[in-house]
Design a protein around this motif. Sequence first.
Motif: not given
Lengths: 209, 209
Positions: A95-100, A177-191, B7-15
């Motif tokens: 999770q931490a790696l993915g967020e970074w 966009a969700l992962a980067q926090g650009e959208w909230g989950l409910r915002d995205a549903v509404r949009a 890794y050439d994967q479209y995945c944030s953790a892999a990036r």
Amino acid sequence: MSRRRSYDQYCSAARALDVVGDRWTLLIVRELLAGPRRYTDLHADLPGVSTDVLASRLKDMERDGLATRRRLPPPGAASVYEVTDRGRELLPVLQALGEWGQAELGERRPTDAVRAHWFALPLLRALEGEEGLVEVRLDEGVFHLFVGAGDGPVYGDGAAPAEPDARLALDVATCTALAQGEWGLRDAVRAGRIDVTGDGTLAKALREA
Amino acid sequence: MSRRRSYDQYCSAARALDVVGDRWTLLIVRELLAGPRRYTDLHADLPGVSTDVLASRLKDMERDGLATRRRLPPPGAASVYEVTDRGRELLPVLQALGEWGQAELGERRPTDAVRAHWFALPLLRALEGEEGLVEVRLDEGVFHLFVGAGDGPVYGDGAAPAEPDARLALDVATCTALAQGEWGLRDAVRAGRIDVTGDGTLAKALREA
DNA sequence: CGGCATCCGTGACGATACTG
DNA sequence: CAGTATCGTCACGGATGCCG
């Protein structure tokens, strides 16, 4: 089987890297978090890994208690690899790696492989606070999430194993966009970026947002 | 300078692993989180890394925006490496790795190197919820923590740069117990495993626990 | 002396071929 | 299907040398 090449540092982070710092190891964990997989499936979903390295990593992970190998009952006579509880505890690391790594993701390059369940981790985070079994449909494929489940599997490849509490259909751009926090989950549903179907409490809660 | 092996994967953790997955990279980040360091200091605190690999990693990290190199004003004419904001954002990754690795830490092996500031991350976590500048004294050395600081440096090697809000003296075994959650911080103070001195609010709050 | 660059031996990695 | 065998390449670790 690779020789253990340790950092030899009395530091918990260095010890973790002794075990999971080798190339491919954490990505194999990511694959196994999606459920039991056969060798060939792993090899197919990890383009670029050579057969011997994959075999070697799986042996190391078995030895280190990250994964187990289980023979399937005949017919089939195949065997599958499963993540252990200890291996599943690597979820916060991924999770931490993915967020970074979100900031590094950018546009999809032509050489990039994609699998639907690679978006399970960011979506799990976007669904934090919710609860239930969620089926997610992307153009790239279908997977399901056990949202709010304390232990046991957290997500799986393919359709939900039971009637899900909600079905989401969205595209990769919305995922990002969700992962980067650009959208909230409910915002995205509404949009209208996420199509929510299903009769469960969660589905209704998301729709009425 | 190492060729980029993606890794050439479209995945944030892999990036993320594309950038920080190489051997030594995350441990160099851990070192730089303790403040600006010269090449020679880095080499001394990372036993086992060869000179060319360290130089190569530092170049990669500069290129990838994890670290910057700054020339010190004469005299001295040396240069120091500093972590960037982007690099400092790897703190959650190191925290997650460190927490997972606690279970692998065990006893100190004779071949293990130790540096005092390697315990900064677990202690930062044990001090979560508190606030202030804390100086920590172990047998292995002294470091300081900026507890509750949003951004900027989170810890540093050596004595606190100003009058600390609390001074803690403890041993490595207590550090480990705190990190594994076997002890709470106040429990350890009460049991006499941590010696708290200082006049700050934090010091008083910890003592009166 | 700090900050690398160079050289060298070993081992890890990736691709392909092959086998039970 | 599930790996093992083989092989060329490259990364790593250790030592040494160069150059400001």
